[in-house]
Design a protein around this motif. Structure first.
Motif, PDB file in Angstrom:
ATOM      1  N   SER A 312       0.814  -1.224   0.000  1.00 60.91           N
ATOM      2  CA  SER A 312       0.000   0.000   0.000  1.00 60.91           C
ATOM      3  C   SER A 312       0.842   1.266   0.000  1.00 60.91           C
ATOM      4  CB  SER A 312      -0.938   0.010   1.212  1.00 60.91           C
ATOM      5  OG  SER A 312      -1.821  -1.090   1.169  1.00 60.91           O
ATOM      6  N   GLY A 313       2.151   1.121   0.038  1.00 61.09           N
ATOM      7  CA  GLY A 313       3.020   2.287   0.038  1.00 61.09           C
ATOM      8  C   GLY A 313       3.786   2.429   1.340  1.00 61.09           C
ATOM      9  N   ILE A 314       4.302   3.625   1.601  1.00 58.18           N
ATOM     10  CA  ILE A 314       5.109   3.907   2.788  1.00 58.18           C
ATOM     11  C   ILE A 314       4.316   4.831   3.708  1.00 58.18           C
ATOM     12  CG2 ILE A 314       7.251   4.923   3.652  1.00 58.18           C
ATOM     13  CD1 ILE A 314       8.517   4.211   0.942  1.00 58.18           C
ATOM     14  N   ARG A 315       4.236   4.452   4.980  1.00 55.60           N
ATOM     15  CA  ARG A 315       3.501   5.247   5.963  1.00 55.60           C
ATOM     16  C   ARG A 315       4.333   5.412   7.222  1.00 55.60           C
ATOM     17  NH1 ARG A 315      -1.218   1.157   5.353  1.00 55.60           N
ATOM     18  NH2 ARG A 315       0.601   0.095   4.482  1.00 55.60           N
ATOM     19  N   HIS A 316       3.980   6.440   7.982  1.00 56.11           N
ATOM     20  CA  HIS A 316       4.667   6.707   9.241  1.00 56.11           C
ATOM     21  C   HIS A 316       3.727   6.392  10.394  1.00 56.11           C
ATOM     22  CE1 HIS A 316       5.885   9.360  12.658  1.00 56.11           C
ATOM     23  NE2 HIS A 316       7.069   8.844  12.353  1.00 56.11           N
ATOM     24  N   ILE A 317       4.251   5.680  11.386  1.00 53.20           N
ATOM     25  CA  ILE A 317       3.517   5.377  12.614  1.00 53.20           C
ATOM     26  C   ILE A 317       4.226   6.084  13.758  1.00 53.20           C
ATOM     27  CG2 ILE A 317       2.677   3.574  14.165  1.00 53.20           C
ATOM     28  CD1 ILE A 317       1.445   3.391  11.408  1.00 53.20           C
ATOM     29  N   ALA A 318       3.504   6.943  14.466  1.00 53.25           N
ATOM     30  CA  ALA A 318       4.114   7.698  15.561  1.00 53.25           C
ATOM     31  C   ALA A 318       4.411   6.779  16.742  1.00 53.25           C
ATOM     32  CB  ALA A 318       3.173   8.816  16.005  1.00 53.25           C
TER      33      ALA A 318
END
Length: 387
Positions: A312-318
């Motif tokens: 699904s792509g690249i995401r950031h998780i805090a």
């Protein structure tokens, strides 16, 4: 549709996908074994109009691929993880004041069981996961204590290897008054004895799992063999690079890795990024790792959270805000929380969010594995993700 029906359907889809890796004859043999686990090879041969030797060869392949377990055609249990890699005796020393080189520094000492694979194993056992542990330990008091501790937690340690050729691995960490690592030293020579041929003796145990987690404490040749043998097996493989130097033990072709845990420094090492050239961003490193064949990536950024990369792509998780006491074991906890949720068929972003929570909870303890950890304890703290 109720949740139970969804789980059954998801399990069925996963099983159907695994069966696609079998030949028509292998599927036919497996169907007969599932219908009657006590069926004889000659009965199968007669029913399918095959030579008995052909049936025997198919059963060997089904065992190698994890669809049956050894003699008697024991079928693999559902929802099981096997961890393979480091088991270490940890010594941690907390400095009372800023460290001064070349002299004695007052510290408080703490001893515990460690190692990435061992820590992940204990976390998952405390969360109630059906888990097995494979490592190599010395025939000494330390090694026996590590295995006894895991055994008491319900871990299957029957495939662990005990040797008198080397002592159990040890790691010593010196932390400054700010709880940050100032110096770490390690005696890990025993893991060089975990040869590729050792995998053959434990392979049915690995091949029958839903997930296998391996750390890069294993030798390079053993990791390469693990990735090569994984092709065609039913399990999914998660790998942690452990450190920048140990990341170099992984092969350039990473197509056997379903999920890779690492930080940006380890990514630069694994990608053989030339020294003196501009550093890669997290997004660039993740794309480069995808190009090497890794399916999904979890890249930790310390207090900056986690970057994940998948289809699904690249995401950031805090990260989850913490009041840290000791950061040792936080990365292992993140891996554990993530695998715990993936085993329950959660999506990767949700799994990693739970992993970041478990990492935070671990840093708020002075132990490498939170002593109060349980599925209920984790559930009771989920509000910290949502707040």
């Amino acid at each position: 549709m109720v949740q139970g029906d969804q789980d059954v359907n998801q399990s069925a889809k996963a099983g159907a996908q695994n069966l696609q890796d079998l030949s028509a004859q292998e599927r036919a043999v497996l169907e007969m074994i599932v219908a009657n686990p006590f069926v004889g090879q000659q009965q199968i041969a007669d029913a399918l109009k095959l030579a008995r030797s052909t049936v025997a060869a198919h059963i060997v392949q089904l065992t190698q691929k994890g669809f049956v377990l050894g003699r008697g055609y024991y079928l693999p249990e559902n929802k099981r993880i096997v961890c393979i890699g480091g088991a270490v005796f940890d010594r941690k020393y907390h400095a009372h004041a800023p460290l001064i080189s070349e002299t004695s520094n007052p510290v408080s000492g703490y001893r515990s069981h460690g190692g990435v694979a061992r820590n992940v194993t204990e976390n998952l056992a405390r969360l109630g996961v059906n888990i097995g542990f494979v490592s190599i330990l010395g025939d000494d008091e330390t090694g026996r204590a590590i295995l006894d501790h895991l055994r008491l937690l319900g871990v299957d340690v029957s495939r662990a290897i005990v040797t008198n050729e080397a002592p159990t691995a040890e790691y010593a960490a010196i932390l400054g008054p700010d709880n940050e690592l100032a110096l770490g030293i390690a005696d890990m020579g025993i893991f060089d004895l975990f040869k590729p041929e050792t995998l053959e003796t434990v392979w049915p145990h690995l091949a029958s799992a839903d997930w296998v987690f391996a750390d890069c404490n294993l030798p390079q040749a053993t990791l390469e063999t693990l990735l090569a043998k994984k092709t065609g097996s039913r399990f999914r493989l998660a790998v942690d690079t452990v450190s920048a130097p140990k990341a170099l033990r992984l092969p350039q072709d990473l197509s056997g890795v379903d999920l890779l845990f690492l930080n940006l420094d380890e990514a630069h090492s694994l990608l053989r990024h030339p020294a003196g050239t501009p550093r890669l961003t997290a997004e660039q490193a993740i794309n480069a790792l995808h190009a090497r064949g890794v399916a999904k990536i979890v890249m930790t950024m310390g207090a900056g959270g986690v970057h994940i990369g998948d289809e699904s792509g690249i995401r950031h998780i805090a990260s989850v805000p913490a009041q840290p006491v000791d950061i040792t074991g936080a990365g292992d906890a993140l891996i554990s929380g993530t695998l715990y949720c993936l085993l329950d068929r959660k999506e990767l972003p949700d799994a990693v969010r739970t992993g970041t929570l478990l990492a935070t909870l671990t840093t708020e303890s002075d132990a490498s594995v939170h002593p109060d950890l349980s599925a209920h304890f984790l559930e009771a703290n989920l509000h910290r993700i949502r707040d």
